[in-house]
Design an enzyme around this catalytic site. Structure first.
Site, PDB file in Angstrom:
ATOM      1  N   HIS A  83       0.815  -1.220   0.000  1.00  0.00           N
ATOM      2  CA  HIS A  83       0.000   0.000   0.000  1.00  0.00           C
ATOM      3  C   HIS A  83       0.851   1.273   0.000  1.00  0.00           C
ATOM      4  O   HIS A  83       0.690   2.155   0.832  1.00  0.00           O
ATOM      5  CB  HIS A  83      -0.972   0.022   1.178  1.00  0.00           C
ATOM      6  N   ARG A 145      -7.347   3.754   0.094  1.00  0.00           N
ATOM      7  CA  ARG A 145      -6.603   2.572   0.536  1.00  0.00           C
ATOM      8  C   ARG A 145      -5.252   2.487  -0.163  1.00  0.00           C
ATOM      9  O   ARG A 145      -4.222   2.347   0.479  1.00  0.00           O
ATOM     10  CB  ARG A 145      -7.428   1.325   0.241  1.00  0.00           C
ATOM     11  N   GLY A 164      -8.963  -3.366  -4.563  1.00  0.00           N
ATOM     12  CA  GLY A 164      -9.669  -3.825  -3.378  1.00  0.00           C
ATOM     13  C   GLY A 164      -8.854  -4.888  -2.662  1.00  0.00           C
ATOM     14  O   GLY A 164      -7.782  -5.293  -3.122  1.00  0.00           O
ATOM     15  N   GLU A 170     -11.953  -0.364  -7.075  1.00  0.00           N
ATOM     16  CA  GLU A 170     -12.784   0.831  -7.097  1.00  0.00           C
ATOM     17  C   GLU A 170     -12.350   1.792  -8.189  1.00  0.00           C
ATOM     18  O   GLU A 170     -11.166   1.890  -8.507  1.00  0.00           O
ATOM     19  CB  GLU A 170     -12.687   1.585  -5.764  1.00  0.00           C
TER      20      GLU A 170
END
Length: 177
Positions: A83, A145, A164, A170
């Protein structure tokens, strides 16, 4: 490797034009994004990469054939094995949009003081862009995210794509704040 290659407009093999110094590849980190300002002869390019201590954005001199001096313009973006985000986009108003990840700590995405889990908007020298929703802050949107894509549509609206957890990716229409 941090290598940057140029692909000739008329075809042919890619040519290495330089290297982003300080890039530390691990997990989803490393050299994450590049952006070139518009115009026929830009004098610099932007890179977003994972360094030893953080994710950061640098401006790199460009003479038309080789990368040159590297200048940090935004540092302190939290990094993690996963991330890290990393998308860069030059806006139509000559600002730089930066998509960051939450560095594996979801609460950071909602914290306006953190650079994690955001789309940031800065000037080409690294200052918060005029008109950002939180005065004096580079934060343009929050609650992300792991931003993987940024693009403007034909109506001038800014969109972000995010992965996701396993299958619920998304596509988000961004609104300041």
């Amino acid at each position: 490797t941090g290598r940057v290659k140029r692909i000739p407009a008329d075809g042919g093999p890619a040519v290495t034009v330089g290297r982003v110094r300080g890039s530390v590849p691990q997990g989803e980190g490393g050299l994450l994004g590049l952006a070139v300002p518009p115009g026929p002869d830009p004098s610099y390019v932007f890179a977003y990469y994972t360094g030893a201590r953080d994710n950061r954005v640098v401006r790199i001199a460009w003479d038309g054939s080789r990368l040159g001096r590297q200048t940090p313009i935004l540092t302190g973006i939290p990094k993690n094995t996963y991330h890290d985000g990393g998308r860069l986009l030059v806006g139509p108003d000559s600002t730089l949009f930066i998509g960051t990840g939450d560095a594996g700590v979801p609460d950071l995405a909602q914290d306006r003081r953190s650079l994690a889990g955001k789309v940031l908007r800065i000037t080409f020298d690294g200052r918060p862009a005029p008109g950002n929703p939180f005065p004096g802050s580079p934060v343009y949107t929050l609650g992300h995210r792991n931003v993987q894509g940024l693009a403007f549509d034909s109506a001038g609206r800014l969109w972000a794509s995010e992965f996701g957890q396993n299958d619920v990716d998304e596509l988000n229409l961004l609104r300041p704040g």
